[in-house]
Design a protein around this motif. Structure first.
Motif, PDB file in Angstrom:
ATOM      1  N   ARG A  62      -8.320 -29.094   8.214  1.00  0.00           N
ATOM      2  CA  ARG A  62      -8.909 -28.931   6.888  1.00  0.00           C
ATOM      3  C   ARG A  62     -10.258 -29.622   6.829  1.00  0.00           C
ATOM      4  NH1 ARG A  62      -8.777 -31.217   1.466  1.00  0.00           N
ATOM      5  NH2 ARG A  62      -7.408 -32.951   2.035  1.00  0.00           N
ATOM      6  N   ASN A  63     -11.283 -28.840   6.520  1.00  0.00           N
ATOM      7  CA  ASN A  63     -12.626 -29.369   6.358  1.00  0.00           C
ATOM      8  C   ASN A  63     -12.689 -30.258   5.123  1.00  0.00           C
ATOM      9  OD1 ASN A  63     -15.606 -29.238   5.369  1.00  0.00           O
ATOM     10  ND2 ASN A  63     -15.707 -28.383   7.437  1.00  0.00           N
ATOM     11  N   GLN A  67     -10.572 -27.315  -0.398  1.00  0.00           N
ATOM     12  CA  GLN A  67      -9.543 -27.824  -1.288  1.00  0.00           C
ATOM     13  C   GLN A  67      -8.271 -28.132  -0.516  1.00  0.00           C
ATOM     14  OE1 GLN A  67      -9.600 -24.126  -3.607  1.00  0.00           O
ATOM     15  NE2 GLN A  67      -7.389 -23.973  -3.279  1.00  0.00           N
ATOM     16  N   GLU A  68      -7.409 -28.924  -1.115  1.00  0.00           N
ATOM     17  CA  GLU A  68      -6.174 -29.337  -0.463  1.00  0.00           C
ATOM     18  C   GLU A  68      -5.307 -28.117  -0.138  1.00  0.00           C
ATOM     19  OE1 GLU A  68      -2.482 -32.485  -1.211  1.00  0.00           O
ATOM     20  OE2 GLU A  68      -4.149 -32.320  -2.638  1.00  0.00           O
ATOM     21  N   GLY A  69      -4.715 -28.139   1.042  1.00  0.00           N
ATOM     22  CA  GLY A  69      -3.834 -27.058   1.453  1.00  0.00           C
ATOM     23  C   GLY A  69      -4.510 -25.937   2.222  1.00  0.00           C
ATOM     24  N   VAL A  70      -5.845 -25.976   2.351  1.00  0.00           N
ATOM     25  CA  VAL A  70      -6.587 -24.921   3.059  1.00  0.00           C
ATOM     26  C   VAL A  70      -6.924 -25.412   4.464  1.00  0.00           C
ATOM     27  CG1 VAL A  70      -8.682 -23.537   3.104  1.00  0.00           C
ATOM     28  CG2 VAL A  70      -7.536 -23.985   0.933  1.00  0.00           C
ATOM     29  N   PHE A  71      -6.428 -24.700   5.460  1.00  0.00           N
ATOM     30  CA  PHE A  71      -6.640 -25.066   6.852  1.00  0.00           C
ATOM     31  C   PHE A  71      -7.241 -23.878   7.609  1.00  0.00           C
ATOM     32  CE2 PHE A  71      -3.670 -28.155   5.415  1.00  0.00           C
ATOM     33  CZ  PHE A  71      -3.808 -29.267   6.219  1.00  0.00           C
ATOM     34  N   GLY A  72      -8.032 -24.176   8.634  1.00  0.00           N
ATOM     35  CA  GLY A  72      -8.646 -23.124   9.433  1.00  0.00           C
ATOM     36  C   GLY A  72      -8.784 -23.547  10.879  1.00  0.00           C
ATOM     37  N   ALA A 154     -10.295 -12.722   7.245  1.00  0.00           N
ATOM     38  CA  ALA A 154     -11.705 -13.001   7.532  1.00  0.00           C
ATOM     39  C   ALA A 154     -11.804 -13.277   9.020  1.00  0.00           C
ATOM     40  CB  ALA A 154     -12.209 -14.187   6.714  1.00  0.00           C
ATOM     41  N   GLY A 155     -13.023 -13.420   9.534  1.00  0.00           N
ATOM     42  CA  GLY A 155     -13.267 -13.493  10.965  1.00  0.00           C
ATOM     43  C   GLY A 155     -12.326 -14.372  11.758  1.00  0.00           C
ATOM     44  N   THR A 156     -12.263 -15.662  11.438  1.00  0.00           N
ATOM     45  CA  THR A 156     -11.424 -16.564  12.216  1.00  0.00           C
ATOM     46  C   THR A 156      -9.942 -16.264  12.023  1.00  0.00           C
ATOM     47  OG1 THR A 156     -11.599 -18.200  10.429  1.00  0.00           O
ATOM     48  CG2 THR A 156     -13.113 -18.439  12.291  1.00  0.00           C
ATOM     49  N   GLY A 157      -9.592 -15.685  10.888  1.00  0.00           N
ATOM     50  CA  GLY A 157      -8.197 -15.291  10.667  1.00  0.00           C
ATOM     51  C   GLY A 157      -7.765 -14.187  11.609  1.00  0.00           C
ATOM     52  N   TYR A 158      -8.681 -13.265  11.916  1.00  0.00           N
ATOM     53  CA  TYR A 158      -8.366 -12.204  12.876  1.00  0.00           C
ATOM     54  C   TYR A 158      -8.253 -12.769  14.288  1.00  0.00           C
ATOM     55  CZ  TYR A 158      -9.516  -9.101   9.019  1.00  0.00           C
ATOM     56  OH  TYR A 158      -9.540  -8.469   7.795  1.00  0.00           O
ATOM     57  N   ALA A 175      -3.823 -15.065   1.656  1.00  0.00           N
ATOM     58  CA  ALA A 175      -5.161 -15.385   1.150  1.00  0.00           C
ATOM     59  C   ALA A 175      -5.592 -16.762   1.652  1.00  0.00           C
ATOM     60  CB  ALA A 175      -5.175 -15.351  -0.372  1.00  0.00           C
ATOM     61  N   PHE A 176      -6.879 -16.876   2.004  1.00  0.00           N
ATOM     62  CA  PHE A 176      -7.407 -18.168   2.452  1.00  0.00           C
ATOM     63  C   PHE A 176      -7.502 -19.132   1.286  1.00  0.00           C
ATOM     64  CE2 PHE A 176     -10.948 -20.961   3.956  1.00  0.00           C
ATOM     65  CZ  PHE A 176     -10.323 -21.428   5.102  1.00  0.00           C
ATOM     66  N   ARG A 177      -7.910 -18.602   0.118  1.00  0.00           N
ATOM     67  CA  ARG A 177      -7.990 -19.413  -1.090  1.00  0.00           C
ATOM     68  C   ARG A 177      -7.327 -18.668  -2.238  1.00  0.00           C
ATOM     69  NH1 ARG A 177     -13.169 -20.429   1.226  1.00  0.00           N
ATOM     70  NH2 ARG A 177     -13.554 -22.649   1.579  1.00  0.00           N
ATOM     71  N   PRO A 178      -6.859 -19.379  -3.261  1.00  0.00           N
ATOM     72  CA  PRO A 178      -6.251 -18.710  -4.418  1.00  0.00           C
ATOM     73  C   PRO A 178      -7.196 -17.692  -5.038  1.00  0.00           C
ATOM     74  CG  PRO A 178      -5.841 -21.076  -4.492  1.00  0.00           C
ATOM     75  CD  PRO A 178      -6.802 -20.849  -3.380  1.00  0.00           C
ATOM     76  N   GLY A 179      -6.679 -16.550  -5.400  1.00  0.00           N
ATOM     77  CA  GLY A 179      -7.476 -15.522  -6.034  1.00  0.00           C
ATOM     78  C   GLY A 179      -8.062 -14.516  -5.069  1.00  0.00           C
ATOM     79  N   GLN A 180      -7.998 -14.789  -3.769  1.00  0.00           N
ATOM     80  CA  GLN A 180      -8.513 -13.851  -2.790  1.00  0.00           C
ATOM     81  C   GLN A 180      -7.412 -12.894  -2.351  1.00  0.00           C
ATOM     82  OE1 GLN A 180     -10.155 -16.362   0.311  1.00  0.00           O
ATOM     83  NE2 GLN A 180     -12.177 -16.331  -0.633  1.00  0.00           N
TER      84      GLN A 180
END
Length: 207
Positions: A62-63, A67-72, A154-158, A175-180
């Motif tokens: 998580r950068n 926001q909390e809970g978002v990892f990449g 999105a790119g890194t997700g693929y 979804a990477f973030r809520p609402g997406q």
């Protein structure tokens, strides 16, 4: 903060939108009316890694700006004078403290919103899962199995989806973030192999 190029890097004259004939026809770009310099605005190369340990788990982080809970995935800019392979090994070491012992190319994807092109690798690292030492840019990390991982459209997700499928597991998207939207782009997933040779993929449709 977003920045834009407004002045010629050759003579400092303010750039203007000027239409000129190029290989593809007449194209409007930011050009210098004094010396003819063209600001191409080419995408910036960004490197990404699906970092796998010897237990078959992938590292997500998580950068500090997320926001909390978002990892990449582990990502970073390729620097002048280095190859993509050298760059991703450097980025993994700088961001996680882990040494890459093997790597392979997964693919490349566009990130239009940031005018970037993503070059993604699958890397195997030495050491134990708790050897991770995050850079100040990253707040926390987690190791996930292919079955538990969730990809994002999105790119890194693929790139992560490629790694999961190579493990014999069908990737799940969210979804990477809520609402997406959680749905992958049908032009990018699932993969569309060429019927005559599955090692090849079908090309995208040109506009």
């Amino acid at each position: 903060m977003a920045f834009e190029t407004r002045f010629c890097s050759n003579c400092a004259t303010p750039l203007e939108w000027i239409t000129q004939a190029e290989d593809s026809g007449d194209v409007s770009r930011l050009r210098c009316p004094a010396c003819g310099f063209t600001h191409w605005g080419n995408p910036t190369p960004v490197l990404a890694a699906v970092v796998e340990n010897d237990r078959g788990q992938a590292l997500l982080a998580r950068n500090a700006l997320w926001q909390e809970g978002v990892f990449g995935l582990i990502t970073g800019f390729m620097e002048a004078g280095e190859s993509p392979e050298t760059g991703i090994c450097r980025e993994v070491l700088e961001e996680t403290g882990l040494q890459v012992k093997a790597l392979r190319l997964l693919g490349s994807w566009e990130f239009l919103r940031m005018n970037q092109v993503l070059i993604a690798y699958h890397v195997r690292v030495a050491g134990n899962p708790d050897d991770v030492r995050l850079s100040p840019e990253l707040l926390e990390y987690r190791w996930v199995t292919p079955e538990a991982a969730r990809c994002w459209p999105a790119g890194t997700g693929y790139a992560l989806a490629h790694w999961i499928r190579d493990k014999g597991v069908e990737p799940q998207f969210g979804a990477f973030r809520p609402g997406q939207s959680p749905e992958p782009d049908p032009a990018k997933w699932p993969l569309r192999p060429w019927s005559e040779d599955a090692r090849f993929q079908l090309p995208p449709t040109l506009a």
